[in-house]
Motif scaffolding. Structure first.
Motif, PDB file in Angstrom:
ATOM      1  N   LEU A  34      42.193  13.121 -44.535  1.00  0.00           N
ATOM      2  CA  LEU A  34      42.188  13.449 -45.956  1.00  0.00           C
ATOM      3  C   LEU A  34      40.804  13.295 -46.580  1.00  0.00           C
ATOM      4  N   LEU A  35      39.828  12.812 -45.775  1.00  0.00           N
ATOM      5  CA  LEU A  35      38.456  12.692 -46.275  1.00  0.00           C
ATOM      6  C   LEU A  35      37.727  14.025 -46.138  1.00  0.00           C
ATOM      7  N   LEU A  36      36.661  14.189 -46.881  1.00  0.00           N
ATOM      8  CA  LEU A  36      35.833  15.380 -46.749  1.00  0.00           C
ATOM      9  C   LEU A  36      35.266  15.433 -45.328  1.00  0.00           C
ATOM     10  N   GLY A  37      35.470  16.510 -44.617  1.00  0.00           N
ATOM     11  CA  GLY A  37      35.025  16.625 -43.231  1.00  0.00           C
ATOM     12  C   GLY A  37      36.018  16.079 -42.237  1.00  0.00           C
ATOM     13  N   GLY A  38      37.113  15.471 -42.715  1.00  0.00           N
ATOM     14  CA  GLY A  38      38.177  15.025 -41.823  1.00  0.00           C
ATOM     15  C   GLY A  38      37.978  13.699 -41.156  1.00  0.00           C
ATOM     16  N   LYS A  39      36.896  13.004 -41.449  1.00  0.00           N
ATOM     17  CA  LYS A  39      36.717  11.672 -40.875  1.00  0.00           C
ATOM     18  C   LYS A  39      35.694  10.881 -41.694  1.00  0.00           C
ATOM     19  N   TRP A  40      35.664   9.566 -41.414  1.00  0.00           N
ATOM     20  CA  TRP A  40      34.702   8.695 -42.086  1.00  0.00           C
ATOM     21  C   TRP A  40      33.337   8.919 -41.426  1.00  0.00           C
ATOM     22  N   SER A  41      32.470   9.620 -42.126  1.00  0.00           N
ATOM     23  CA  SER A  41      31.165   9.967 -41.570  1.00  0.00           C
ATOM     24  C   SER A  41      30.194  10.154 -42.722  1.00  0.00           C
ATOM     25  N   LYS A  42      28.984  10.594 -42.386  1.00  0.00           N
ATOM     26  CA  LYS A  42      27.993  10.845 -43.427  1.00  0.00           C
ATOM     27  C   LYS A  42      28.406  11.976 -44.352  1.00  0.00           C
ATOM     28  N   THR A  43      29.317  12.802 -43.885  1.00  0.00           N
ATOM     29  CA  THR A  43      29.816  13.887 -44.738  1.00  0.00           C
ATOM     30  C   THR A  43      30.680  13.346 -45.869  1.00  0.00           C
ATOM     31  N   SER A  44      31.524  12.376 -45.550  1.00  0.00           N
ATOM     32  CA  SER A  44      32.458  11.840 -46.552  1.00  0.00           C
ATOM     33  C   SER A  44      31.910  10.602 -47.248  1.00  0.00           C
ATOM     34  N   GLY A  47      26.091   6.024 -48.117  1.00  0.00           N
ATOM     35  CA  GLY A  47      25.919   4.580 -48.140  1.00  0.00           C
ATOM     36  C   GLY A  47      24.714   4.068 -48.884  1.00  0.00           C
ATOM     37  N   SER A  48      24.020   4.915 -49.630  1.00  0.00           N
ATOM     38  CA  SER A  48      22.810   4.480 -50.329  1.00  0.00           C
ATOM     39  C   SER A  48      23.170   3.651 -51.554  1.00  0.00           C
ATOM     40  N   PRO A  49      22.600   2.439 -51.696  1.00  0.00           N
ATOM     41  CA  PRO A  49      22.828   1.661 -52.910  1.00  0.00           C
ATOM     42  C   PRO A  49      22.421   2.464 -54.136  1.00  0.00           C
ATOM     43  N   GLY A  50      23.253   2.417 -55.141  1.00  0.00           N
ATOM     44  CA  GLY A  50      22.997   3.190 -56.345  1.00  0.00           C
ATOM     45  C   GLY A  50      23.682   4.540 -56.331  1.00  0.00           C
ATOM     46  N   ASP A  51      24.032   5.015 -55.136  1.00  0.00           N
ATOM     47  CA  ASP A  51      24.758   6.285 -55.022  1.00  0.00           C
ATOM     48  C   ASP A  51      25.753   6.205 -53.865  1.00  0.00           C
ATOM     49  N   MET A  52      26.415   5.065 -53.734  1.00  0.00           N
ATOM     50  CA  MET A  52      27.386   4.869 -52.660  1.00  0.00           C
ATOM     51  C   MET A  52      28.731   5.431 -53.106  1.00  0.00           C
ATOM     52  N   LYS A  53      29.311   6.305 -52.279  1.00  0.00           N
ATOM     53  CA  LYS A  53      30.577   6.908 -52.678  1.00  0.00           C
ATOM     54  C   LYS A  53      31.330   7.430 -51.461  1.00  0.00           C
ATOM     55  N   LEU A  54      32.640   7.586 -51.640  1.00  0.00           N
ATOM     56  CA  LEU A  54      33.515   8.143 -50.622  1.00  0.00           C
ATOM     57  C   LEU A  54      34.178   9.378 -51.221  1.00  0.00           C
ATOM     58  N   THR A  55      34.036  10.531 -50.541  1.00  0.00           N
ATOM     59  CA  THR A  55      34.549  11.790 -51.065  1.00  0.00           C
ATOM     60  C   THR A  55      35.743  12.257 -50.235  1.00  0.00           C
ATOM     61  N   PHE A  56      36.769  12.695 -50.915  1.00  0.00           N
ATOM     62  CA  PHE A  56      37.997  13.153 -50.265  1.00  0.00           C
ATOM     63  C   PHE A  56      38.031  14.683 -50.242  1.00  0.00           C
ATOM     64  N   ALA A  57      38.826  15.218 -49.341  1.00  0.00           N
ATOM     65  CA  ALA A  57      38.927  16.664 -49.204  1.00  0.00           C
ATOM     66  C   ALA A  57      39.513  17.320 -50.452  1.00  0.00           C
ATOM     67  N   ASN A  58      40.277  16.569 -51.232  1.00  0.00           N
ATOM     68  CA  ASN A  58      40.884  17.124 -52.440  1.00  0.00           C
ATOM     69  C   ASN A  58      39.938  17.105 -53.641  1.00  0.00           C
ATOM     70  N   GLY A  59      38.692  16.687 -53.428  1.00  0.00           N
ATOM     71  CA  GLY A  59      37.710  16.662 -54.490  1.00  0.00           C
ATOM     72  C   GLY A  59      37.576  15.339 -55.213  1.00  0.00           C
ATOM     73  N   SER A  60      38.442  14.380 -54.910  1.00  0.00           N
ATOM     74  CA  SER A  60      38.353  13.069 -55.552  1.00  0.00           C
ATOM     75  C   SER A  60      37.220  12.252 -54.956  1.00  0.00           C
ATOM     76  N   ILE A  61      36.672  11.344 -55.760  1.00  0.00           N
ATOM     77  CA  ILE A  61      35.548  10.511 -55.337  1.00  0.00           C
ATOM     78  C   ILE A  61      35.820   9.059 -55.735  1.00  0.00           C
ATOM     79  N   ILE A  62      35.511   8.131 -54.819  1.00  0.00           N
ATOM     80  CA  ILE A  62      35.460   6.705 -55.158  1.00  0.00           C
ATOM     81  C   ILE A  62      33.998   6.293 -55.139  1.00  0.00           C
ATOM     82  N   HIS A  63      33.457   5.933 -56.292  1.00  0.00           N
ATOM     83  CA  HIS A  63      32.104   5.411 -56.386  1.00  0.00           C
ATOM     84  C   HIS A  63      32.146   3.908 -56.087  1.00  0.00           C
TER      85      HIS A  63
END
Length: 462
Positions: free
Chosen positions: A87-97, A100-116
């Protein structure tokens, strides 16, 4: 909106409140699954609501990465353990989804949702966010400014029309800004607490309530900290009264029926009401032991009535009535059931309302014993209560006497501008009706031989 089925067995206190809440204070003792509840909740929200934005925020950047992202109960672990990578963007936990940069750390889902991912150590870093919700970890230890800034960021209505939501997971940190804002003055609109109530429960979920914790760990930590102020906060999840407190040492383990009388042994209910350190002690019931009352009569403030019973040398407070009552008749209607149930042989009452106490004596046949009211009696009764608590000789059914329990924990000395007690020491006269009733009861019971003896002539720093 996406329907998500993740089969997790929740403990009763982990169930999300049913009402239309905006802030859920998930506050309790260590080891009750706070981080897991926060991470699981925010992942589910991001998946459930497409094209929404969320934030997971720790006290510092280090804690955000170590706990909220990579911890055993963090977001990454929840995603991987529950097969949610597709369900993550790209289908797995990777640099695509995951960025990890401090100040812009986020997890993106395939449905367009984001967890900052962010931290509370710099309030200004939370500005500019436009969120549908947030998980805030160990909020009680945050600077209050960071919490205020975040509240302006959590402002987007959810796709189903629900309000924006924040889950705040934490162990308490005494009577700090969280207590002052959300606890001291009672229920706050839109705020729910762990367990589903509008305020923190009298007995929050504690370390003892999580059956998954190692038993030897629980035994060790109990030996070290049970019955201490630190234990009340870290194990039992209580907002511990501190600076200026008159009854500093009051705690659940020693001074409540639930703690002192073995109520944790739910598999052996016949042992619930025995005192582990006092052989032969059994919690009183009507008709057993000598029963007495304490009464504080209010005019502009509420009146308070307590029932106490002596079991050997232990004073047990078994019931209370605290309510405004304009007339003697109305007041009698409030306390009638306690009087009928317990039939006290003596009721120690203040002497400032002679019309009421005379009517109680002559018309009601109540065994009223007037207690002197002076600065000396205030100090004497406070010292006597402190001594009883210190010796473990005052035990309160805090489920039956919630107002008394709360007032005892909040009862403070008047302080100067620097926060130091004024001399001579005087208690703050606010929300003390039940405490005053207890003072009259204790003073009346000890006045024949003077107050309970203490080790010196100074007020007990206890």
């Amino acid at each position: 909106m996406t329907t998500l089925i993740v089969r997790t067995k929740l403990l009763p206190y982990q169930v999300e409140p049913a009402d239309d809440w905006q802030i859920w204070w998930y506050v309790g003792g260590r080891g009750i699954g706070k981080s897991w509840r926060g991470s699981s909740w925010i992942v589910k929200q991001a998946i459930r609501y497409p094209d929404t934005e969320w934030a997971a925020i720790g006290k510092t950047w280090g804690e955000t990465k170590r706990i909220a992202v990579n911890g055993r109960s963090g977001v990454k672990r929840f995603v991987l353990d529950n097969g949610l990578e597709p369900l993550l963007l790209g289908g797995k936990w990777s640099k695509t989804s995951f960025t990890g940069s401090p100040g812009d750390m986020k997890l993106t889902f395939a449905n367009g949702s984001i967890i900052h991912f962010a931290s509370a150590d710099n309030a200004d870093s939370l500005r500019g966010l436009n969120l549908h919700g947030a998980w805030c970890d160990e909020v009680c230890f945050w600077p209050s400014e960071s919490w205020k800034v975040l509240q302006f960021a959590v402002r987007e209505t959810l796709p189903d029309g629900s309000p924006p939501r924040t889950i705040a997971t934490s162990t308490p940190d005494g009577e700090n800004w969280v207590w002052e804002t959300y606890v001291r003055d009672g229920a706050v609109k839109g705020v729910a607490w762990i367990g589903g109530g509008t305020g923190p429960p009298d007995t929050p979920p504690s370390t003892y309530d999580n059956p998954h914790l190692d038993k030897q760990f629980v035994e060790m930590i109990t030996r070290e900290y049970e019955g201490t102020e630190w234990g009340d906060q870290e194990l039992r999840g209580l907002f511990v009264t501190r600076r200026g407190a008159i009854f500093k040492g009051i705690n659940v383990a020693q001074h409540t029926r639930a703690g002192a009388c073995g109520r944790r042994d739910i598999d052996n209910p016949t042992e619930w009401d025995t005192h582990p350190s006092r052989p032969g002690f059994v919690w009183p019931t009507p008709g057993t032991g000598r029963t007495i009352g304490g009464q504080d009569l209010g005019t502009v403030h509420p009146s308070a009535f307590l029932i106490g019973a002596w079991v050997k040398d232990v004073l047990c407070i078994t019931g209370e009535v605290v309510t405004p009552a304009a007339t003697e008749t109305e007041w009698h209607g409030e306390i009638r059931s306690l009087l009928a149930q317990w039939e006290p042989t003596t009721i120690h009452s203040e002497s400032a309302s002679p019309m009421t106490t005379n009517a109680q004596r002559t018309e009601r046949g109540m065994p009223i014993q007037l207690t002197r009211k002076s600065a000396v009696s205030v100090e004497s009764s406070i010292r006597s209560i402190q001594q009883l608590l210190r010796d473990g000789l005052l035990v309160i059914d805090h489920a039956a006497c919630p107002v008394l329990w709360k007032q005892l924990r909040n009862y403070k000395w008047k302080t100067d501008a620097q926060g130091n007690p004024v001399k001579p020491e005087q208690p703050v006269k606010s929300d003390d009706d039940a405490v005053d009733a207890l003072r009259y009861l204790v003073l009346g019971e000890t006045s024949g031989n003077g107050p309970v003896e203490s080790s010196d002539d100074s007020p007990l720093d206890w």
